[in-house]
Design an enzyme around this catalytic site. Structure first.
Site, PDB file in Angstrom:
ATOM      1  N   GLY A 174      58.641  29.803   9.651  1.00 34.73           N
ATOM      2  CA  GLY A 174      60.094  29.825   9.756  1.00 34.73           C
ATOM      3  C   GLY A 174      60.485  30.736  10.900  1.00 34.73           C
ATOM      4  O   GLY A 174      60.057  31.895  10.959  1.00 34.73           O
ATOM      5  N   ASP A 233      54.661  26.639   6.244  1.00 38.35           N
ATOM      6  CA  ASP A 233      54.156  25.780   7.322  1.00 38.35           C
ATOM      7  C   ASP A 233      52.842  25.114   6.923  1.00 38.35           C
ATOM      8  O   ASP A 233      51.929  25.787   6.426  1.00 38.35           O
ATOM      9  CB  ASP A 233      53.897  26.606   8.588  1.00 38.35           C
ATOM     10  CG  ASP A 233      55.165  27.007   9.304  1.00 38.35           C
ATOM     11  OD1 ASP A 233      56.237  26.468   8.971  1.00 38.35           O
ATOM     12  OD2 ASP A 233      55.086  27.858  10.218  1.00 38.35           O
ATOM     13  N   ASP A 253      58.601  32.244  19.104  1.00 34.78           N
ATOM     14  CA  ASP A 253      59.240  33.238  18.240  1.00 34.78           C
ATOM     15  C   ASP A 253      58.727  34.644  18.541  1.00 34.78           C
ATOM     16  O   ASP A 253      59.487  35.612  18.550  1.00 34.78           O
ATOM     17  CB  ASP A 253      58.984  32.912  16.762  1.00 34.78           C
ATOM     18  CG  ASP A 253      59.608  31.595  16.336  1.00 34.78           C
ATOM     19  OD1 ASP A 253      60.643  31.209  16.911  1.00 34.78           O
ATOM     20  OD2 ASP A 253      59.062  30.946  15.428  1.00 34.78           O
ATOM     21  N   TYR A 272      57.853  18.035  11.562  1.00 31.85           N
ATOM     22  CA  TYR A 272      58.747  17.463  10.556  1.00 31.85           C
ATOM     23  C   TYR A 272      59.170  18.613   9.655  1.00 31.85           C
ATOM     24  O   TYR A 272      58.334  19.422   9.257  1.00 31.85           O
ATOM     25  CB  TYR A 272      58.042  16.381   9.735  1.00 31.85           C
ATOM     26  CG  TYR A 272      57.607  15.180  10.543  1.00 31.85           C
ATOM     27  CD1 TYR A 272      58.431  14.067  10.672  1.00 31.85           C
ATOM     28  CD2 TYR A 272      56.368  15.162  11.188  1.00 31.85           C
ATOM     29  CE1 TYR A 272      58.027  12.965  11.426  1.00 31.85           C
ATOM     30  CE2 TYR A 272      55.961  14.067  11.933  1.00 31.85           C
ATOM     31  CZ  TYR A 272      56.795  12.975  12.047  1.00 31.85           C
ATOM     32  OH  TYR A 272      56.397  11.892  12.786  1.00 31.85           O
ATOM     33  N   PHE A 273      60.466  18.661   9.343  1.00 35.42           N
ATOM     34  CA  PHE A 273      60.962  19.816   8.587  1.00 35.42           C
ATOM     35  C   PHE A 273      61.770  19.368   7.376  1.00 35.42           C
ATOM     36  O   PHE A 273      62.719  18.597   7.499  1.00 35.42           O
ATOM     37  CB  PHE A 273      61.832  20.692   9.492  1.00 35.42           C
ATOM     38  CG  PHE A 273      62.126  22.049   8.931  1.00 35.42           C
ATOM     39  CD1 PHE A 273      61.168  23.057   8.984  1.00 35.42           C
ATOM     40  CD2 PHE A 273      63.347  22.339   8.351  1.00 35.42           C
ATOM     41  CE1 PHE A 273      61.424  24.313   8.472  1.00 35.42           C
ATOM     42  CE2 PHE A 273      63.618  23.590   7.834  1.00 35.42           C
ATOM     43  CZ  PHE A 273      62.656  24.590   7.890  1.00 35.42           C
ATOM     44  N   GLN A 319      52.951  19.191  20.481  1.00 29.57           N
ATOM     45  CA  GLN A 319      53.300  19.290  19.067  1.00 29.57           C
ATOM     46  C   GLN A 319      54.426  18.348  18.663  1.00 29.57           C
ATOM     47  O   GLN A 319      55.307  18.024  19.462  1.00 29.57           O
ATOM     48  CB  GLN A 319      53.731  20.723  18.705  1.00 29.57           C
ATOM     49  CG  GLN A 319      52.606  21.733  18.729  1.00 29.57           C
ATOM     50  CD  GLN A 319      53.052  23.088  18.212  1.00 29.57           C
ATOM     51  OE1 GLN A 319      54.179  23.509  18.440  1.00 29.57           O
ATOM     52  NE2 GLN A 319      52.174  23.769  17.506  1.00 29.57           N
TER      53      GLN A 319
END
Length: 310
Positions: free
Chosen positions: A41, A15, A248, A110-111, A107
Site C-alpha cells: 500500500g 500485496d 514509494d 490489479y487492485f 508490471q
C-alpha cells in the site's frame, strides 16, 4: 509544535507479488513462476520507510476488520507509526493488490479496494492533519484526498501528492483541485505525462497553478526534479530483484531530506539511494534501510558527505 513530521494518507494493502515470464494476451493464461503474500500500500510504504529514516510518521488508511491485531498491524506498531486515525471497516477486507512482474521488469497491477471504498464517505481527520508538519497524499480516493488537501492547505502544511496507479480515478476537476493544493508533485514519467495531457498543461503551467516542485521518476534511468531549474538525478543501479515499491521509497527519502531543509539535488540523491535498497528484494517493505545504511551508501556512491542529521 507539530507532534508528527509526516502524515501519509492513502492505501495500506496486502500485496501478492507475482513473477511471470510474460503477460498473457486476452483469453489465455500463463504459468506463475513465483508468488508471495506481502505487506504494501503506497501510503503505508511511505510511512514505514520514512519512519525507518527517523521521521515521526502517522498513517490514515481504510482497512478491514481483519487488520486489527494482524501481523501487519503489529509491524506498524513496531515502527512506531501512529495509527490512531485509521479507518476500520469491520465487515470489509483490507485492500489487496495483485502485482505481476514479467522477465523485462514491466508490471501490471490489479487492485481490490475492499474497505477503501469507504474513504469517500469518511470525514477527513482534521486533528491528525493539524498535528503533522507535512501531509503526503498517496494512492486513494480522489474526493478524500481532496478533502484532506483542503484542510492541510488551510493549516499551512507542506503537501505532497502522488496519485500513482489511481490517477485514472480522478476527473479533470478533481485532479486540478488537488494539484492546486500541492507543493510537491510526484509521479513516474508515464503518470506525469498523463497528468499533463489530462489537464492540457505543460510542466511550467502545472508549477504556476500549484506544485513549485515536480519530481518525475524514470526507474533505473533516474529522475528529473523541476523547480526553478531542471535537476537531473542518476539512479543507483543495483541488481534488481523486484521494482515494486521503489517509487514509494523514493518519495519517502525525498521528503526525509526535504523536511530537513536539504537542497533539491541532495533530496534527489538521497531519494535515489533509499530506492536502491528496495529493489534488491521482493516486496515493498522487505529490505527497508535505516538512516545509517542510506548514509553509508550515499557517501560511497555519490562521493560526497551527506549533510543531514541522523
Amino acid at each position: 509544535m507539530n507532534e508528527i513530521d509526516l502524515l501519509a494518507i492513502g492505501h495500506t494493502a496486502i500485496d501478492y507479488i507475482i513473477q511471470i515470464d510474460e503477460f498473457p494476451p486476452p483469453n489465455s493464461s500463463v504459468t506463475i513462476k513465483r508468488m508471495k503474500k506481502m505487506h504494501g500500500g503506497a501510503a503505508a510504504n511511505v510511512a514505514l520507510i520514512a519512519s525507518s529514516l527517523n521521521l515521526k510518521t502517522s498513517l490514515v488508511s481504510a482497512v478491514g476488520g481483519d487488520f486489527i491485531g494482524s501481523e501487519y498491524h503489529e509491524k506498524l506498531k513496531k515502527f512506531k507509526i501512529n495509527t490512531d486515525s485509521m479507518i476500520i471497516i469491520e465487515d470489509e477486507s483490507t485492500p489487496t493488490a495483485f502485482i505481476m512482474t514479467n522477465s523485462k521488469k514491466d508490471q501490471i497491477s490489479y487492485f481490490y479496494w475492499g474497505a477503501a471504498k469507504n474513504f469517500k464517505n469518511t470525514e477527513a481527520p482534521y486533528k491528525t492533519i493539524q498535528e503533522a508538519r507535512a501531509v503526503h497524499l498517496a494512492t486513494g480516493d480522489p474526493s478524500f484526498n481532496g478533502k484532506c488537501g483542503e484542510i492541510a492547505r488551510k493549516e499551512d502544511k507542506i503537501i505532497s501528492f502522488d496519485p500513482g496507479q489511481d490517477l485514472h480515478l480522478y476527473t479533470k476537476k478533481q485532479l486540478e483541485k488537488v494539484i492546486r493544493l500541492t507543493d510537491i508533485l510526484f509521479g513516474n514519467h508515464f503518470e506525469i505525462d498523463r497528468i499533463q495531457k489530462k489537464l492540457s498543461m505543460n510542466i511550467k503551467k502545472l508549477q504556476e497553478i500549484g506544485p513549485h516542485i515536480i519530481v518525475k521518476t524514470y526507474g533505473k534511468q533516474g529522475s528529473i526534479i523541476y523547480a526553478e531549474e531542471k535537476i537531473e538525478i542518476g539512479a543507483i543501479v543495483r541488481r534488481a530483484i523486484d521494482p515494486t515499491g521503489a517509487g514509494d521509497s523514493y518519495r519517502a527519502g525525498f521528503l526525509r531530506a526535504y523536511l530537513e531543509g536539504a537542497d533539491l539535488e541532495t533530496c534527489g540523491k538521497f531519494a535515489s539511494t533509499v530506492a536502491s535498497f528496495i529493489v534488491e528484494a521482493e516486496g515493498t517493505q522487505t529490505n527497508i534501510p535505516n538512516y545509517k545504511m542510506v548514509k553509508n551508501r550515499y557517501e560511497n556512491y555519490w562521493n560526497e558527505k551527506l549533510k543531514l542529521k541522523g
